[in-house]
Scaffold this active site. Structure first.
Site, PDB file in Angstrom:
ATOM      1  CG  HIS A  23      -1.871  -1.038   1.410  1.00  0.00           C
ATOM      2  ND1 HIS A  23      -1.968  -1.808   2.541  1.00  0.00           N
ATOM      3  CD2 HIS A  23      -2.830  -1.493   0.565  1.00  0.00           C
ATOM      4  CE1 HIS A  23      -2.954  -2.680   2.412  1.00  0.00           C
ATOM      5  NE2 HIS A  23      -3.486  -2.518   1.199  1.00  0.00           N
ATOM      6  CB  SER A  79      -4.262  -6.551   4.552  1.00  0.00           C
ATOM      7  OG  SER A  79      -3.857  -5.289   4.113  1.00  0.00           O
ATOM      8  CE  LYS A  95     -10.621  -7.192   1.235  1.00  0.00           C
ATOM      9  NZ  LYS A  95      -9.583  -6.205   0.891  1.00  0.00           N
ATOM     10  NE  ARG A 130      -2.784  -7.478  -4.437  1.00  0.00           N
ATOM     11  CZ  ARG A 130      -3.512  -7.868  -3.427  1.00  0.00           C
ATOM     12  NH1 ARG A 130      -2.964  -8.105  -2.276  1.00  0.00           N
ATOM     13  NH2 ARG A 130      -4.808  -8.044  -3.553  1.00  0.00           N
TER      14      ARG A 130
HETATM   15  O1  PNS Z   1      -8.770  -2.643  -0.001  1.00  0.00           O
HETATM   16  P1  PNS Z   1     -10.082  -3.058  -0.571  1.00  0.00           P
HETATM   17  O2  PNS Z   1     -10.893  -3.856   0.441  1.00  0.00           O
HETATM   18  O3  PNS Z   1      -9.964  -3.806  -1.873  1.00  0.00           O
HETATM   19  O4  PNS Z   1     -10.884  -1.711  -0.892  1.00  0.00           O
HETATM   20  C1  PNS Z   1     -12.201  -1.753  -1.355  1.00  0.00           C
HETATM   21  C2  PNS Z   1     -12.897  -0.415  -1.059  1.00  0.00           C
HETATM   22  C3  PNS Z   1     -12.895  -0.149   0.450  1.00  0.00           C
HETATM   23  C4  PNS Z   1     -12.139   0.688  -1.766  1.00  0.00           C
HETATM   24  C5  PNS Z   1     -14.349  -0.504  -1.613  1.00  0.00           C
HETATM   25  O5  PNS Z   1     -15.034  -1.554  -0.985  1.00  0.00           O
HETATM   26  C6  PNS Z   1     -15.097   0.814  -1.418  1.00  0.00           C
HETATM   27  O6  PNS Z   1     -14.935   1.714  -2.220  1.00  0.00           O
HETATM   28  N1  PNS Z   1     -15.894   0.928  -0.332  1.00  0.00           N
HETATM   29  C7  PNS Z   1     -16.633   2.116  -0.006  1.00  0.00           C
HETATM   30  C8  PNS Z   1     -18.123   1.952  -0.287  1.00  0.00           C
HETATM   31  C9  PNS Z   1     -18.388   2.094  -1.774  1.00  0.00           C
HETATM   32  O7  PNS Z   1     -18.246   3.155  -2.339  1.00  0.00           O
HETATM   33  N2  PNS Z   1     -18.776   0.985  -2.393  1.00  0.00           N
HETATM   34  C10 PNS Z   1     -19.020   0.919  -3.817  1.00  0.00           C
HETATM   35  C11 PNS Z   1     -17.725   0.597  -4.545  1.00  0.00           C
HETATM   36  S1  PNS Z   1     -17.949   0.605  -6.274  1.00  0.00           S
END
Ligand code: PNS
Length: 168
Positions: free
Chosen positions: A20, A131, A44, A93
């Site tokens: 990150h 993570s 998650k 990745r």
């Molecule tokens: O590190 P991650 O878990 O891959 O990140 C995913 C994350 C947190 C960026 C995504 O789940 C997110 O944007 N969550 C916020 C809520 C939202 O906007 N959801 C719609 C995504 S298109």
């Protein structure tokens, strides 16, 4: 890249890793301002609270003066609009990341057509890193110094030693 652009770099960061930090550092060099957004991923369960995740990232980026770290609980597209961000930075990745990231990028564009998702390819040395892997190693008492910087690693170790994971 336009130098007046505000970018956001969202993720679960549960916990932040060298992978990150590599993306955050490279993105910080590309934009006027970068906001790292600790957000919720509904698929998650997180071990660290949002506040803990924010603090861990802050400890690791004291050298980056155009980077802010926040927690936001709503839609990322709305947050981007609120702060005037026009770029969402995501690290890729491997091909396995791509389908999900592509879906999110298109969804975010539908929700906010001012925002572009910009993908940065991970540096080769962090391709394997996640993570989840860090948590697994820490939970089982392994050494995480290759995965998390020293400023955050002890907090991660302590969390698992105390067994006080947040799990939601
Ligand atoms: O590190 P991650 O878990 O891959 O990140 C995913 C994350 C947190 C960026 C995504 O789940 C997110 O944007 N969550 C916020 C809520 C939202 O906007 N959801 C719609 C995504 S298109």
């Amino acid at each position: 890249m336009r130098d007046n652009v505000i970018a956001i770099c969202p993720g679960s960061f549960d916990p932040v890793t060298y992978g990150h930090l590599d993306i955050i550092t490279r993105a910080a060099g590309m934009f006027k301002k970068l906001i790292v957004v600790v957000a919720s991923n509904s698929s998650k369960n997180c071990c660290f609270t949002p506040e803990e995740r924010v603090e861990l990232i802050k400890k690791c980026i004291t050298n980056l003066d155009n980077v802010e770290v926040v927690h936001y609980d709503g839609l990322l597209a709305d947050y981007a609009a609120q702060v005037g961000a026009t770029a969402i930075i995501k690290g890729l990745r491997a091909m396995s990341d791509f389908e999900y990231e592509f879906q999110m990028a298109l969804t975010n564009r539908k929700l906010n057509n001012e925002v572009e998702t910009v993908f940065l390819t991970t540096s080769a040395e962090y391709m394997y890193l996640s993570s989840s892997l860090v948590k697994e190693v820490a939970r089982l008492g392994g050494d995480i110094k290759e995965f998390v910087p020293p400023c955050a690693a002890q907090d991660v170790v302590n969390k698992f030693e105390r067994n006080d994971t947040h799990d939601r």
